[in-house]
Design a protein around this motif. Structure first.
Motif, PDB file in Angstrom:
ATOM      1  N   TYR A  41       0.817  -1.216   0.000  1.00 11.85           N
ATOM      2  CA  TYR A  41       0.000   0.000   0.000  1.00 11.85           C
ATOM      3  C   TYR A  41       0.854   1.272   0.000  1.00 11.85           C
ATOM      4  O   TYR A  41       0.470   2.288  -0.589  1.00 11.85           O
ATOM      5  CB  TYR A  41      -0.952  -0.002   1.201  1.00 11.85           C
ATOM      6  N   VAL A  42       2.018   1.209   0.642  1.00 13.29           N
ATOM      7  CA  VAL A  42       2.920   2.368   0.623  1.00 13.29           C
ATOM      8  C   VAL A  42       3.421   2.620  -0.799  1.00 13.29           C
ATOM      9  O   VAL A  42       3.459   3.766  -1.265  1.00 13.29           O
ATOM     10  CB  VAL A  42       4.102   2.153   1.589  1.00 13.29           C
ATOM     11  N   LEU A  43       3.788   1.552  -1.506  1.00 16.41           N
ATOM     12  CA  LEU A  43       4.240   1.699  -2.892  1.00 16.41           C
ATOM     13  C   LEU A  43       3.117   2.227  -3.783  1.00 16.41           C
ATOM     14  O   LEU A  43       3.350   3.039  -4.688  1.00 16.41           O
ATOM     15  CB  LEU A  43       4.750   0.346  -3.423  1.00 16.41           C
ATOM     16  N   GLU A  44       1.887   1.766  -3.514  1.00 15.51           N
ATOM     17  CA  GLU A  44       0.735   2.268  -4.267  1.00 15.51           C
ATOM     18  C   GLU A  44       0.560   3.763  -4.045  1.00 15.51           C
ATOM     19  O   GLU A  44       0.317   4.528  -4.991  1.00 15.51           O
ATOM     20  CB  GLU A  44      -0.531   1.526  -3.844  1.00 15.51           C
ATOM     21  N   MET A  45       0.695   4.202  -2.795  1.00 14.45           N
ATOM     22  CA  MET A  45       0.570   5.620  -2.480  1.00 14.45           C
ATOM     23  C   MET A  45       1.662   6.435  -3.149  1.00 14.45           C
ATOM     24  O   MET A  45       1.417   7.549  -3.634  1.00 14.45           O
ATOM     25  CB  MET A  45       0.612   5.824  -0.967  1.00 14.45           C
ATOM     26  N   ILE A  46       2.881   5.890  -3.179  1.00 14.49           N
ATOM     27  CA  ILE A  46       3.997   6.598  -3.802  1.00 14.49           C
ATOM     28  C   ILE A  46       3.729   6.842  -5.289  1.00 14.49           C
ATOM     29  O   ILE A  46       4.118   7.875  -5.856  1.00 14.49           O
ATOM     30  CB  ILE A  46       5.315   5.812  -3.611  1.00 14.49           C
ATOM     31  N   MET A  47       3.022   5.902  -5.932  1.00 16.79           N
ATOM     32  CA  MET A  47       2.717   6.055  -7.357  1.00 16.79           C
ATOM     33  C   MET A  47       1.543   7.006  -7.593  1.00 16.79           C
ATOM     34  O   MET A  47       1.516   7.751  -8.564  1.00 16.79           O
ATOM     35  CB  MET A  47       2.399   4.685  -7.977  1.00 16.79           C
ATOM     36  N   ILE A  48       0.556   6.997  -6.697  1.00 13.72           N
ATOM     37  CA  ILE A  48      -0.674   7.761  -6.916  1.00 13.72           C
ATOM     38  C   ILE A  48      -0.593   9.191  -6.403  1.00 13.72           C
ATOM     39  O   ILE A  48      -0.995  10.142  -7.081  1.00 13.72           O
ATOM     40  CB  ILE A  48      -1.868   7.035  -6.262  1.00 13.72           C
ATOM     41  N   MET A  49      -0.051   9.376  -5.188  1.00  6.25           N
ATOM     42  CA  MET A  49      -0.130  10.673  -4.528  1.00  6.25           C
ATOM     43  C   MET A  49       0.577  11.808  -5.264  1.00  6.25           C
ATOM     44  O   MET A  49       0.070  12.941  -5.278  1.00  6.25           O
ATOM     45  CB  MET A  49       0.399  10.563  -3.095  1.00  6.25           C
ATOM     46  N   PRO A  50       1.749  11.600  -5.896  1.00  7.60           N
ATOM     47  CA  PRO A  50       2.356  12.721  -6.633  1.00  7.60           C
ATOM     48  C   PRO A  50       1.432  13.282  -7.715  1.00  7.60           C
ATOM     49  O   PRO A  50       1.358  14.504  -7.907  1.00  7.60           O
ATOM     50  CB  PRO A  50       3.615  12.093  -7.241  1.00  7.60           C
ATOM     51  N   VAL A  51       0.716  12.396  -8.414  1.00  8.96           N
ATOM     52  CA  VAL A  51      -0.221  12.849  -9.451  1.00  8.96           C
ATOM     53  C   VAL A  51      -1.349  13.661  -8.822  1.00  8.96           C
ATOM     54  O   VAL A  51      -1.749  14.711  -9.340  1.00  8.96           O
ATOM     55  CB  VAL A  51      -0.794  11.637 -10.219  1.00  8.96           C
ATOM     56  N   ILE A  52      -1.864  13.179  -7.684  1.00 11.50           N
ATOM     57  CA  ILE A  52      -2.945  13.881  -6.991  1.00 11.50           C
ATOM     58  C   ILE A  52      -2.479  15.260  -6.535  1.00 11.50           C
ATOM     59  O   ILE A  52      -3.201  16.262  -6.686  1.00 11.50           O
ATOM     60  CB  ILE A  52      -3.437  13.066  -5.784  1.00 11.50           C
ATOM     61  N   ILE A  95      -9.533   6.149  -1.642  1.00 12.71           N
ATOM     62  CA  ILE A  95     -10.120   7.207  -0.818  1.00 12.71           C
ATOM     63  C   ILE A  95      -9.069   8.154  -0.254  1.00 12.71           C
ATOM     64  O   ILE A  95      -9.330   9.354  -0.107  1.00 12.71           O
ATOM     65  CB  ILE A  95     -10.967   6.591   0.321  1.00 12.71           C
ATOM     66  N   TYR A  96      -7.852   7.658   0.043  1.00 13.36           N
ATOM     67  CA  TYR A  96      -6.864   8.564   0.631  1.00 13.36           C
ATOM     68  C   TYR A  96      -6.434   9.651  -0.351  1.00 13.36           C
ATOM     69  O   TYR A  96      -5.923  10.689   0.053  1.00 13.36           O
ATOM     70  CB  TYR A  96      -5.644   7.800   1.161  1.00 13.36           C
ATOM     71  N   ALA A  97      -6.680   9.431  -1.637  1.00 17.47           N
ATOM     72  CA  ALA A  97      -6.366  10.465  -2.626  1.00 17.47           C
ATOM     73  C   ALA A  97      -7.336  11.635  -2.526  1.00 17.47           C
ATOM     74  O   ALA A  97      -7.055  12.730  -3.031  1.00 17.47           O
ATOM     75  CB  ALA A  97      -6.411   9.869  -4.037  1.00 17.47           C
ATOM     76  N   ALA A  98      -8.478  11.425  -1.856  1.00 19.45           N
ATOM     77  CA  ALA A  98      -9.474  12.491  -1.740  1.00 19.45           C
ATOM     78  C   ALA A  98      -9.088  13.535  -0.704  1.00 19.45           C
ATOM     79  O   ALA A  98      -9.560  14.681  -0.781  1.00 19.45           O
ATOM     80  CB  ALA A  98     -10.829  11.885  -1.361  1.00 19.45           C
ATOM     81  N   PHE A  99      -8.257  13.179   0.263  1.00 26.34           N
ATOM     82  CA  PHE A  99      -7.975  14.098   1.366  1.00 26.34           C
ATOM     83  C   PHE A  99      -7.259  15.376   0.929  1.00 26.34           C
ATOM     84  O   PHE A  99      -7.657  16.472   1.336  1.00 26.34           O
ATOM     85  CB  PHE A  99      -7.213  13.375   2.473  1.00 26.34           C
ATOM     86  N   PRO A 100      -6.192  15.324   0.117  1.00 27.46           N
ATOM     87  CA  PRO A 100      -5.581  16.596  -0.327  1.00 27.46           C
ATOM     88  C   PRO A 100      -6.528  17.418  -1.193  1.00 27.46           C
ATOM     89  O   PRO A 100      -6.492  18.652  -1.149  1.00 27.46           O
ATOM     90  CB  PRO A 100      -4.342  16.147  -1.115  1.00 27.46           C
ATOM     91  N   VAL A 101      -7.390  16.747  -1.967  1.00 28.85           N
ATOM     92  CA  VAL A 101      -8.370  17.476  -2.783  1.00 28.85           C
ATOM     93  C   VAL A 101      -9.345  18.218  -1.882  1.00 28.85           C
ATOM     94  O   VAL A 101      -9.638  19.403  -2.084  1.00 28.85           O
ATOM     95  CB  VAL A 101      -9.126  16.499  -3.707  1.00 28.85           C
ATOM     96  N   CYS A 102      -9.854  17.520  -0.856  1.00 31.31           N
ATOM     97  CA  CYS A 102     -10.822  18.132   0.057  1.00 31.31           C
ATOM     98  C   CYS A 102     -10.183  19.245   0.890  1.00 31.31           C
ATOM     99  O   CYS A 102     -10.831  20.255   1.190  1.00 31.31           O
ATOM    100  CB  CYS A 102     -11.421  17.064   0.968  1.00 31.31           C
ATOM    101  N   LYS A 103      -8.916  19.078   1.241  1.00 34.57           N
ATOM    102  CA  LYS A 103      -8.218  20.134   1.977  1.00 34.57           C
ATOM    103  C   LYS A 103      -8.133  21.400   1.137  1.00 34.57           C
ATOM    104  O   LYS A 103      -8.388  22.509   1.621  1.00 34.57           O
ATOM    105  CB  LYS A 103      -6.819  19.665   2.365  1.00 34.57           C
ATOM    106  N   MET A 104      -7.812  21.239  -0.149  1.00 32.97           N
ATOM    107  CA  MET A 104      -7.728  22.384  -1.047  1.00 32.97           C
ATOM    108  C   MET A 104      -9.087  23.055  -1.193  1.00 32.97           C
ATOM    109  O   MET A 104      -9.197  24.283  -1.145  1.00 32.97           O
ATOM    110  CB  MET A 104      -7.200  21.929  -2.417  1.00 32.97           C
ATOM    111  N   LEU A 105     -10.148  22.251  -1.348  1.00 27.57           N
ATOM    112  CA  LEU A 105     -11.492  22.804  -1.489  1.00 27.57           C
ATOM    113  C   LEU A 105     -11.908  23.578  -0.240  1.00 27.57           C
ATOM    114  O   LEU A 105     -12.490  24.660  -0.323  1.00 27.57           O
ATOM    115  CB  LEU A 105     -12.495  21.679  -1.758  1.00 27.57           C
ATOM    116  N   MET A 106     -11.580  23.028   0.930  1.00 28.08           N
ATOM    117  CA  MET A 106     -11.956  23.691   2.176  1.00 28.08           C
ATOM    118  C   MET A 106     -11.212  25.010   2.336  1.00 28.08           C
ATOM    119  O   MET A 106     -11.775  26.015   2.769  1.00 28.08           O
ATOM    120  CB  MET A 106     -11.683  22.772   3.366  1.00 28.08           C
ATOM    121  N   GLU A 107      -9.937  25.040   1.987  1.00 25.00           N
ATOM    122  CA  GLU A 107      -9.152  26.268   2.092  1.00 25.00           C
ATOM    123  C   GLU A 107      -9.672  27.354   1.158  1.00 25.00           C
ATOM    124  O   GLU A 107      -9.489  28.547   1.418  1.00 25.00           O
ATOM    125  CB  GLU A 107      -7.677  25.980   1.791  1.00 25.00           C
ATOM    126  N   LYS A 108     -10.340  26.938   0.065  1.00 26.23           N
ATOM    127  CA  LYS A 108     -10.869  27.913  -0.892  1.00 26.23           C
ATOM    128  C   LYS A 108     -12.331  28.230  -0.649  1.00 26.23           C
ATOM    129  O   LYS A 108     -12.962  28.935  -1.450  1.00 26.23           O
ATOM    130  CB  LYS A 108     -10.666  27.412  -2.327  1.00 26.23           C
TER     131      LYS A 108
END
Length: 236
Positions: A41-52, A95-108
């Motif tokens: 799962y850590v390797l999966e996050m490393i591949m997905i999170m930079p794009v997010i 679902i963990y990819a949604a958290f930085p998106v939601c943080k950005m939306l909340m800040e705006k």
């Protein structure tokens, strides 16, 4: 002392490390399997999170704040609920990819309720998942589950918005403690902030300004009230 402070700041990680150590001592075979799954799962996050993070940064830079406020803000109403639901339903990734998106939306300027809808829809009502659900469990099962889940999401978002305020979120609270920022481009000079918290806010050249004050206690409460009351969402 520094070690203790680091443990306090990373309590969840500390608990996970302790659990792994206990597993290695008591059930080493299970511990090896757990470590293997964690690495996957850590390797999966490393591949997905930079794009997010890249997509989130581009959205934050290119999408004006007023668009987010109108589409997902406190006064967006049912339209905002629909947009939040669609965003969560048509998003890709875990679902963990949604958290930085939601943080950005909340800040705006997105509301707590719409953030809850985005996260919930992202987790359980993604369109590709619905297609597979209909294929393996039947269209009727999928449709009934979708309707009941959607109703539950709306109810849950409403309840969360009643019990959770933006100032309860650590990131928002931290920004208030660090200082006040007023976006001159967004400020419409209504003077609402100065009326609510005159100890901190004042008007100059038809624009709101902020004094350097200790943002604690009752003053901090008034600042939070002014932030929420600002019609242009110019204060952060």
């Amino acid at each position: 002392m520094k070690l203790v402070e680091k443990i306090k700041k990373n309590r969840l990680l500390s608990v996970v490390i302790v659990v792994y150590l206990l597993l290695f001592i008591t059930i080493p075979d299970k511990a090896i399997v757990a470590i293997s799954n964690s690495i996957y799962y850590v390797l999966e996050m490393i591949m997905i999170m930079p794009v997010i993070f890249i997509l989130t940064s581009l959205t934050e830079a290119w999408v004006p704040k007023e668009v987010i406020i109108n589409s997902f803000g406190e006064k967006s109403g049912f339209k905002g609920n629909v947009f939040a639901f669609l965003l969560g339903s048509f998003s890709a990734g875990p679902i963990y990819a949604a958290f930085p998106v939601c943080k950005m939306l909340m800040e705006k300027g997105a509301s707590i309720a719409n953030i809850a809808i985005v996260l919930s829809a992202w987790a359980v009502i993604k369109v590709p998942m619905l297609a597979n659900e209909a294929k393996f469990l039947g269209t009727r099962f999928m449709a009934i589950r979708w309707v009941l889940t959607t109703i539950s999401i709306i109810i849950m978002a409403y309840l969360i918005s009643k019990f959770v305020n933006k100032e309860d979120i650590p990131e928002v609270e931290g920004r208030i403690k660090e200082g006040i920022s007023i976006n001159k481009d967004y400020c419409i000079g209504c003077g609402m902030c100065a009326k609510i918290c005159p100890n901190v806010f004042y008007m100059e050249d038809k624009k709101a300004k902020a004094r350097s004050e200790a943002l604690t206690g009752l003053v901090a409460d008034k600042i939070n009230e002014a932030i929420q009351a600002c019609p242009a969402k110019a204060i952060s």
